[in-house]
Design an enzyme around this catalytic site. Sequence first.
Site, PDB file in Angstrom:
ATOM      1  N   LYS A  21       0.838  -1.213   0.000  1.00 14.52           N
ATOM      2  CA  LYS A  21       0.000   0.000   0.000  1.00 14.52           C
ATOM      3  C   LYS A  21       0.866   1.254   0.000  1.00 14.52           C
ATOM      4  CE  LYS A  21      -2.785   0.807   3.673  1.00 14.52           C
ATOM      5  NZ  LYS A  21      -2.550   2.144   4.215  1.00 14.52           N
ATOM      6  N   ARG A  26       2.753   5.967  -3.263  1.00 17.11           N
ATOM      7  CA  ARG A  26       3.879   6.790  -3.713  1.00 17.11           C
ATOM      8  C   ARG A  26       4.041   6.715  -5.226  1.00 17.11           C
ATOM      9  NH1 ARG A  26       4.436   5.536   1.517  1.00 17.11           N
ATOM     10  NH2 ARG A  26       5.783   6.758   2.913  1.00 17.11           N
ATOM     11  N   GLY A  94      -5.005   7.814   5.075  1.00 14.04           N
ATOM     12  CA  GLY A  94      -4.146   8.750   5.804  1.00 14.04           C
ATOM     13  C   GLY A  94      -2.852   9.015   5.047  1.00 14.04           C
ATOM     14  N   ARG A 122      -8.892  12.084  12.081  1.00 15.08           N
ATOM     15  CA  ARG A 122      -7.448  11.912  12.326  1.00 15.08           C
ATOM     16  C   ARG A 122      -6.694  13.247  12.279  1.00 15.08           C
ATOM     17  NH1 ARG A 122      -5.452   6.874   8.873  1.00 15.08           N
ATOM     18  NH2 ARG A 122      -3.643   7.157  10.222  1.00 15.08           N
ATOM     19  N   GLN A 169       4.937   9.247   7.404  1.00 14.30           N
ATOM     20  CA  GLN A 169       4.032  10.160   6.685  1.00 14.30           C
ATOM     21  C   GLN A 169       4.491  11.599   6.852  1.00 14.30           C
ATOM     22  OE1 GLN A 169       0.065   9.226   7.992  1.00 14.30           O
ATOM     23  NE2 GLN A 169       0.052   7.256   6.946  1.00 14.30           N
ATOM     24  N   ASP A 319       1.657  -1.016  11.927  1.00 13.39           N
ATOM     25  CA  ASP A 319       0.303  -1.440  11.532  1.00 13.39           C
ATOM     26  C   ASP A 319      -0.011  -2.872  11.957  1.00 13.39           C
ATOM     27  OD1 ASP A 319      -0.249   1.012  10.359  1.00 13.39           O
ATOM     28  OD2 ASP A 319       0.587   0.404   8.426  1.00 13.39           O
ATOM     29  N   ARG A 350      -6.579   2.119  17.703  1.00 19.23           N
ATOM     30  CA  ARG A 350      -6.325   0.671  17.591  1.00 19.23           C
ATOM     31  C   ARG A 350      -5.996   0.021  18.918  1.00 19.23           C
ATOM     32  NH1 ARG A 350      -3.330   0.403  11.720  1.00 19.23           N
ATOM     33  NH2 ARG A 350      -5.270   0.376  10.527  1.00 19.23           N
TER      34      ARG A 350
HETATM   35  C1  S3P Z   1       2.682   4.774   6.192  1.00 21.14           C
HETATM   36  C2  S3P Z   1       3.202   5.107   7.389  1.00 21.14           C
HETATM   37  C3  S3P Z   1       2.634   4.684   8.682  1.00 21.14           C
HETATM   38  C4  S3P Z   1       1.594   3.579   8.538  1.00 21.14           C
HETATM   39  C5  S3P Z   1       0.695   3.786   7.368  1.00 21.14           C
HETATM   40  C6  S3P Z   1       1.495   3.895   6.072  1.00 21.14           C
HETATM   41  C7  S3P Z   1       3.342   5.260   4.959  1.00 21.14           C
HETATM   42  O1  S3P Z   1       2.062   5.821   9.295  1.00 21.14           O
HETATM   43  O2  S3P Z   1       0.831   3.460   9.722  1.00 21.14           O
HETATM   44  O3  S3P Z   1      -0.222   2.725   7.234  1.00 21.14           O
HETATM   45  O4  S3P Z   1       3.047   4.730   3.863  1.00 21.14           O
HETATM   46  O5  S3P Z   1       4.170   6.167   5.043  1.00 21.14           O
HETATM   47  P1  S3P Z   1       2.998   6.787  10.206  1.00 21.14           P
HETATM   48  O6  S3P Z   1       4.218   7.019   9.427  1.00 21.14           O
HETATM   49  O7  S3P Z   1       2.252   8.046  10.423  1.00 21.14           O
HETATM   50  O8  S3P Z   1       3.233   5.992  11.460  1.00 21.14           O
END
Ligand code: S3P
Length: 440
Positions: A21, A26, A94, A122, A169, A319, A350
Amino acid sequence: MRSSSTRSHALSGTVSAPGDKSISHRAMIFGAMATGTTHVTGLLEGADILSTASVMQALGAKIMKTGVGAYQVEGCGEGGLQTPDVNLDCGNAGTGVRLIMGACAGYKLRATYTGDASLSSRPMNRILDPLREMGAIATAQEGGRLPVTLESDGDLKPLTYTPPVASAQIKSAVLLAAVNTKGVTTITEPIPTRDHTENMLRAFGATIEVTQKNGADVIRLDGPVRLKGTKVNVPGDPSSAAFIIVAALITPGSDVLVENVMMNPTRTGLFDCLTEMGGHVRPTYFRKSGGEVIADIHVKSSKLHGITVPPARAASMIDEYPILAVAASVAKGTTIMDDIAELRVKESDRIKATVALLANNGVDVTELENGIKVVGGEVSGGGLVTTHHDHRIAMSALILGLVADAPVTIDDGAMIATSFPTFFDVMTGLGANISIDKTA
Ligand code: S3P
């Protein structure tokens, strides 16, 4: 779409993990920003990624499906991403909304971002604060929630930043804004998080420097950078493989091979935990695909014992805690998962959702201030699980049902399509007793 699962006989067979994912988001975003064409194979065709693809189209990219999991992205290149005519609905994603906001902040454009009930609850300030420091103007709802309107003149200042929480993120949003920002942007990460943005920016022609200082990673990007379209072969998602692997470990007599699993060390914390718990989780046939190391993972059902998960491992399995808690439910002894406050701001809280899912089905579980304690034993099942629009809570509950005395039922399985649209087919193909009630 109510669904349920019941005690199952041994699972067996060979399956492939669906596309990752994180990398799929990206590929769509970077492809849209780049000059020229990006050819993507193995894309996760989940709802989250389709949301991101349609947002990138609204921002000016042309995206065409050319086969199963195969897409061609014509990037906006020189012209840049454009102010959209519509609000940008990021669905449940997110990662999608946060990375897209970062990318858009580097261009002269204005957009309003929306999402579903889960995404709208969120926090977005973790992204908006550094983007504001760079010069973007953002208005959000109370608590930094969606809808957010973000505007930039496309002339940001570079930033030197240490994110307040370990989050790929946040790192990625700042790096994507930095792509179109003149000067050196530096991010310091005391705890490493998934590095797919750095890896993929390099594949699109950027130079990213990563050095070490006082035990932290220091990531530097000297902008602006012209991204060039490329080929992206998306490897299998270890976070989705996790559900198949735990199902096989806990269902007696199982023997399963999961092919094409990405083994990037920033993502494999769960496999370390399961191995420490006594699980037969053996990666074989290591090779490279799409710039990442992948392997096939052989899993045999095993007698597990409880462990204390090192908090330093959290970023590499952020996750995976709900499904680890399911494994812990049948392990001998106590499993402690602590210092995981970040779980409270995922697709659902969670910590609470996992505790409720286990407690409703007869597992001895305690909510800690920032964690979960599970004492393994028999699983009575028979409970109805509220999933809170959270795909990983939904899948974890259905895997728990495979070892429960009475069926485990979830209020809604539709969200599973966000990250693992083939979950029901894959699991039933291995012999799991999982059913969907399309009438409920
Ligand atoms: C992700 C980063 C994670 C993860 C999300 C995917 C990403 O979040 O929980 O499912 O693709 O960068 P955080 O970086 O905010 O922990």
